[in-house]
Design a protein around this motif. Structure first.
Motif, PDB file in Angstrom:
ATOM      1  N   THR A  42       0.833  -1.204   0.000  1.00 54.68           N
ATOM      2  CA  THR A  42       0.000   0.000   0.000  1.00 54.68           C
ATOM      3  C   THR A  42       0.865   1.250   0.000  1.00 54.68           C
ATOM      4  O   THR A  42       0.624   2.195  -0.762  1.00 54.68           O
ATOM      5  CB  THR A  42      -0.927  -0.005   1.222  1.00 54.68           C
ATOM      6  N   LEU A  43       1.886   1.272   0.851  1.00 57.41           N
ATOM      7  CA  LEU A  43       2.777   2.435   0.891  1.00 57.41           C
ATOM      8  C   LEU A  43       3.522   2.595  -0.430  1.00 57.41           C
ATOM      9  O   LEU A  43       3.695   3.713  -0.929  1.00 57.41           O
ATOM     10  CB  LEU A  43       3.762   2.292   2.045  1.00 57.41           C
ATOM     11  N   TRP A  44       3.990   1.488  -1.005  1.00 53.53           N
ATOM     12  CA  TRP A  44       4.690   1.564  -2.286  1.00 53.53           C
ATOM     13  C   TRP A  44       3.782   2.175  -3.348  1.00 53.53           C
ATOM     14  O   TRP A  44       4.216   3.014  -4.152  1.00 53.53           O
ATOM     15  CB  TRP A  44       5.133   0.163  -2.715  1.00 53.53           C
ATOM     16  N   ALA A  45       2.524   1.791  -3.350  1.00 53.56           N
ATOM     17  CA  ALA A  45       1.599   2.242  -4.392  1.00 53.56           C
ATOM     18  C   ALA A  45       1.336   3.734  -4.321  1.00 53.56           C
ATOM     19  O   ALA A  45       1.148   4.384  -5.358  1.00 53.56           O
ATOM     20  CB  ALA A  45       0.283   1.473  -4.285  1.00 53.56           C
ATOM     21  N   PHE A  90       4.619 -10.148  -1.446  1.00 58.51           N
ATOM     22  CA  PHE A  90       4.606  -8.704  -1.696  1.00 58.51           C
ATOM     23  C   PHE A  90       4.114  -8.402  -3.108  1.00 58.51           C
ATOM     24  O   PHE A  90       3.314  -7.479  -3.318  1.00 58.51           O
ATOM     25  CB  PHE A  90       6.016  -8.139  -1.482  1.00 58.51           C
ATOM     26  N   LEU A  91       4.566  -9.180  -4.089  1.00 60.01           N
ATOM     27  CA  LEU A  91       4.156  -8.936  -5.474  1.00 60.01           C
ATOM     28  C   LEU A  91       2.669  -9.195  -5.674  1.00 60.01           C
ATOM     29  O   LEU A  91       1.985  -8.450  -6.389  1.00 60.01           O
ATOM     30  CB  LEU A  91       4.986  -9.795  -6.416  1.00 60.01           C
ATOM     31  N   VAL A  92       2.141 -10.242  -5.060  1.00 57.04           N
ATOM     32  CA  VAL A  92       0.702 -10.499  -5.148  1.00 57.04           C
ATOM     33  C   VAL A  92      -0.073  -9.324  -4.546  1.00 57.04           C
ATOM     34  O   VAL A  92      -1.043  -8.818  -5.133  1.00 57.04           O
ATOM     35  CB  VAL A  92       0.341 -11.813  -4.444  1.00 57.04           C
ATOM     36  N   ASN A  93       0.353  -8.892  -3.361  1.00 54.26           N
ATOM     37  CA  ASN A  93      -0.295  -7.749  -2.724  1.00 54.26           C
ATOM     38  C   ASN A  93      -0.212  -6.502  -3.596  1.00 54.26           C
ATOM     39  O   ASN A  93      -1.186  -5.751  -3.730  1.00 54.26           O
ATOM     40  CB  ASN A  93       0.353  -7.471  -1.366  1.00 54.26           C
ATOM     41  N   LEU A  94       0.951  -6.272  -4.187  1.00 56.75           N
ATOM     42  CA  LEU A  94       1.143  -5.065  -4.988  1.00 56.75           C
ATOM     43  C   LEU A  94       0.220  -5.058  -6.204  1.00 56.75           C
ATOM     44  O   LEU A  94      -0.370  -4.021  -6.536  1.00 56.75           O
ATOM     45  CB  LEU A  94       2.603  -4.975  -5.432  1.00 56.75           C
ATOM     46  N   MET A  95       0.061  -6.192  -6.868  1.00 51.93           N
ATOM     47  CA  MET A  95      -0.846  -6.261  -7.998  1.00 51.93           C
ATOM     48  C   MET A  95      -2.285  -5.964  -7.591  1.00 51.93           C
ATOM     49  O   MET A  95      -3.024  -5.243  -8.286  1.00 51.93           O
ATOM     50  CB  MET A  95      -0.752  -7.634  -8.663  1.00 51.93           C
ATOM     51  N   LEU A  96      -2.697  -6.502  -6.451  1.00 49.23           N
ATOM     52  CA  LEU A  96      -4.065  -6.279  -5.993  1.00 49.23           C
ATOM     53  C   LEU A  96      -4.280  -4.828  -5.579  1.00 49.23           C
ATOM     54  O   LEU A  96      -5.311  -4.220  -5.901  1.00 49.23           O
ATOM     55  CB  LEU A  96      -4.383  -7.214  -4.827  1.00 49.23           C
ATOM     56  N   VAL A  97      -3.319  -4.246  -4.864  1.00 44.40           N
ATOM     57  CA  VAL A  97      -3.465  -2.868  -4.405  1.00 44.40           C
ATOM     58  C   VAL A  97      -3.489  -1.903  -5.586  1.00 44.40           C
ATOM     59  O   VAL A  97      -4.346  -1.013  -5.666  1.00 44.40           O
ATOM     60  CB  VAL A  97      -2.331  -2.506  -3.426  1.00 44.40           C
ATOM     61  N   LEU A  98      -2.558  -2.058  -6.520  1.00 42.39           N
ATOM     62  CA  LEU A  98      -2.519  -1.163  -7.663  1.00 42.39           C
ATOM     63  C   LEU A  98      -3.774  -1.294  -8.525  1.00 42.39           C
ATOM     64  O   LEU A  98      -4.316  -0.289  -9.016  1.00 42.39           O
ATOM     65  CB  LEU A  98      -1.278  -1.453  -8.507  1.00 42.39           C
ATOM     66  N   THR A  99      -4.256  -2.508  -8.702  1.00 44.78           N
ATOM     67  CA  THR A  99      -5.468  -2.715  -9.500  1.00 44.78           C
ATOM     68  C   THR A  99      -6.682  -2.092  -8.813  1.00 44.78           C
ATOM     69  O   THR A  99      -7.551  -1.505  -9.476  1.00 44.78           O
ATOM     70  CB  THR A  99      -5.694  -4.213  -9.741  1.00 44.78           C
ATOM     71  N   ARG A 100      -6.742  -2.214  -7.490  1.00 49.15           N
ATOM     72  CA  ARG A 100      -7.829  -1.550  -6.752  1.00 49.15           C
ATOM     73  C   ARG A 100      -7.779  -0.044  -6.955  1.00 49.15           C
ATOM     74  O   ARG A 100      -8.810   0.607  -7.180  1.00 49.15           O
ATOM     75  CB  ARG A 100      -7.713  -1.880  -5.271  1.00 49.15           C
ATOM     76  N   GLU A 101      -6.582   0.553  -6.889  1.00 50.70           N
ATOM     77  CA  GLU A 101      -6.460   1.990  -7.085  1.00 50.70           C
ATOM     78  C   GLU A 101      -6.852   2.380  -8.500  1.00 50.70           C
ATOM     79  O   GLU A 101      -7.526   3.397  -8.705  1.00 50.70           O
ATOM     80  CB  GLU A 101      -5.023   2.426  -6.787  1.00 50.70           C
ATOM     81  N   ILE A 102      -6.444   1.604  -9.479  1.00 52.70           N
ATOM     82  CA  ILE A 102      -6.828   1.895 -10.863  1.00 52.70           C
ATOM     83  C   ILE A 102      -8.342   1.864 -11.012  1.00 52.70           C
ATOM     84  O   ILE A 102      -8.943   2.759 -11.625  1.00 52.70           O
ATOM     85  CB  ILE A 102      -6.162   0.882 -11.815  1.00 52.70           C
ATOM     86  N   CYS A 134       1.486  -0.525 -12.401  1.00 49.45           N
ATOM     87  CA  CYS A 134       0.945  -1.876 -12.515  1.00 49.45           C
ATOM     88  C   CYS A 134       1.704  -2.672 -13.577  1.00 49.45           C
ATOM     89  O   CYS A 134       1.953  -3.875 -13.403  1.00 49.45           O
ATOM     90  CB  CYS A 134      -0.548  -1.813 -12.857  1.00 49.45           C
ATOM     91  N   ALA A 135       2.087  -2.011 -14.660  1.00 54.67           N
ATOM     92  CA  ALA A 135       2.894  -2.695 -15.676  1.00 54.67           C
ATOM     93  C   ALA A 135       4.239  -3.113 -15.098  1.00 54.67           C
ATOM     94  O   ALA A 135       4.753  -4.206 -15.402  1.00 54.67           O
ATOM     95  CB  ALA A 135       3.084  -1.776 -16.879  1.00 54.67           C
ATOM     96  N   LEU A 136       4.817  -2.277 -14.261  1.00 55.51           N
ATOM     97  CA  LEU A 136       6.075  -2.609 -13.607  1.00 55.51           C
ATOM     98  C   LEU A 136       5.916  -3.817 -12.692  1.00 55.51           C
ATOM     99  O   LEU A 136       6.730  -4.749 -12.709  1.00 55.51           O
ATOM    100  CB  LEU A 136       6.555  -1.392 -12.806  1.00 55.51           C
ATOM    101  N   ALA A 137       4.854  -3.807 -11.891  1.00 54.32           N
ATOM    102  CA  ALA A 137       4.602  -4.934 -10.994  1.00 54.32           C
ATOM    103  C   ALA A 137       4.322  -6.217 -11.788  1.00 54.32           C
ATOM    104  O   ALA A 137       4.733  -7.311 -11.389  1.00 54.32           O
ATOM    105  CB  ALA A 137       3.429  -4.611 -10.072  1.00 54.32           C
ATOM    106  N   ARG A 138       3.617  -6.075 -12.908  1.00 50.21           N
ATOM    107  CA  ARG A 138       3.308  -7.249 -13.739  1.00 50.21           C
ATOM    108  C   ARG A 138       4.595  -7.888 -14.265  1.00 50.21           C
ATOM    109  O   ARG A 138       4.722  -9.118 -14.270  1.00 50.21           O
ATOM    110  CB  ARG A 138       2.399  -6.826 -14.889  1.00 50.21           C
TER     111      ARG A 138
END
Length: 375
Positions: free
Chosen positions: A275-278, A305-317, A361-365
């Protein structure tokens, strides 16, 4: 490029210093993305003053909210509305010599009622077992009527907006990260908190909505399966705040204070860090530190962390795409014969932020795909 031991991070943006920090973990390349130049809300930084206006249709809602507070805390004396949305209202007041904040639900939908009840349960749990970070003290609560009263904590918000317009001071970021790391290491007694996020269902839902591609779905499921194989439910064993925004942290001389605990519970490791990274899109050094913290425990922690990051960024999008669409619908018609006002509009600012989130999100992907490739 990404390697199994590297961190998910991003290079500094053009308007900031471009020298890469010294370190062995390489950066992930990404294009420069625009950032919204949204002025901070002036009212958010002002001191509270004045009295409640209980007149008119909105006053009727406030009277109902104050009445629900008085049923559980008769000594509460309302002073001013601190924050109000279509879903809830925060009212500052006093209870004897203590300054308090009352939170009342205005939207009676089951989803929002459940969130506030979860927050009440969190504060009640903290009465018996204090977390290793500062949190407001519970004064009174009524889960049935979705009313909560807690002490008002001193301090200034670490950020006034969900996505800070400028990179926060490094000292503020260090304080916030320190509080999150302490919280994530806490092990409350079994049964006190549940797991608010069903990862499999959330991933499947985002795929159904077209937010995840078929490959995203397969890659994330592989990482989840690997986490389960690595240690059963070990990957679900980190306690997180669940909404670790800087705007949910107050910085005081005695240390950070975390508020809004409506999403607290057990997550895959690194959810708060994701969340903080996003939200720290203009703070590449902070992102690098966050990534290193998330990867410290090895490949399993990296994958979580990567799974969380994908979910958080997608939620924000998803959130900001909805906001942009709403702005377009509500925009007044353009008239001819008069030049447009200078400066960006809120819609433009939202689109800039949305573009940055898509880049992130592309970076995390890319990092997810690289992590799957190392399995």
């Amino acid at each position: 490029m990404y390697t199994a031991s590297s961190s998910v991070t991003a290079p500094p943006r053009i308007r900031q210093r471009t020298g890469a920090p010294v370190g062995s973990a390489p950066f992930l390349d990404r294009s420069q993305a625009g950032r919204p130049r949204r002025p901070e809300a002036a009212a958010a930084g002002r001191s509270l003053s004045g009295r409640l206006d209980l007149s008119g249709p909105q006053g009727a809602q406030l009277r109902k909210a104050v009445a629900s507070v008085h049923r559980i805390c008769p000594e509460f004396q309302p002073v001013q509305v601190l924050r109000r949305s279509g879903r809830s209202v925060l009212i500052v007041g006093t209870t004897g010599r203590t300054t308090a904040v009352a939170k009342c639900l205005l939207d009676d939908s089951p989803a929002w009622a459940e969130r506030l009840r979860h927050e009440i349960a969190s504060y009640r749990a903290f009465v018996r077992h204090r977390p290793p970070v500062r949190a407001p003290r519970l004064i009174a609560a009524d889960p049935e009527n979705c009313t909560l009263v807690v002490e008002r904590m001193p301090g200034r918000p670490a950020a006034l907006t969900r996505h800070p317009v400028e990179a926060p001071p490094r000292a503020d970021v260090r304080a916030a990260l320190g509080a999150i790391v302490r919280l994530n290491s806490w092990r409350p007694p079994a049964g006190m908190f549940d797991a608010p996020l069903d990862y499999g269902s959330r991933i499947a839902r985002y795929h159904e909505l077209g937010l995840f591609t078929d490959r995203d779905l397969g890659d994330l499921q592989k990482l989840l399966h690997g986490l389960a194989q690595a240690g059963g439910r070990q990957g679900m064993g980190q306690f997180c705040h669940g909404d670790a925004l800087l705007s949910n942290m107050l910085l005081a001389p005695t240390g950070p204070v975390l508020v809004d605990w409506e999403h607290a519970g057990w997550y895959l490791p690194g959810y708060d860090l994701a969340t903080l990274w996003a939200i720290l899109g203009d703070a590449p050094m902070a992102r690098r530190t966050i990534s290193q913290l998330a990867h410290r425990q090895g490949p399993a922690a990296r994958d979580a962390f990567l799974v969380n990051l994908m979910l958080v960024l997608t939620r924000e999008i998803r959130t900001y795409e909805t906001a942009v669409q709403r702005t377009i619908r509500e925009a007044p018609p353009v008239t001819t014969g008069r030049p447009a006002a200078a400066g960006p509009t809120s819609g433009e600012e939202q689109r800039l932020l949305l573009r940055r989130l898509h880049d992130d999100c592309a970076l995390a992907r890319q990092a997810v795909r690289a992590a799957v490739g190392t399995r």
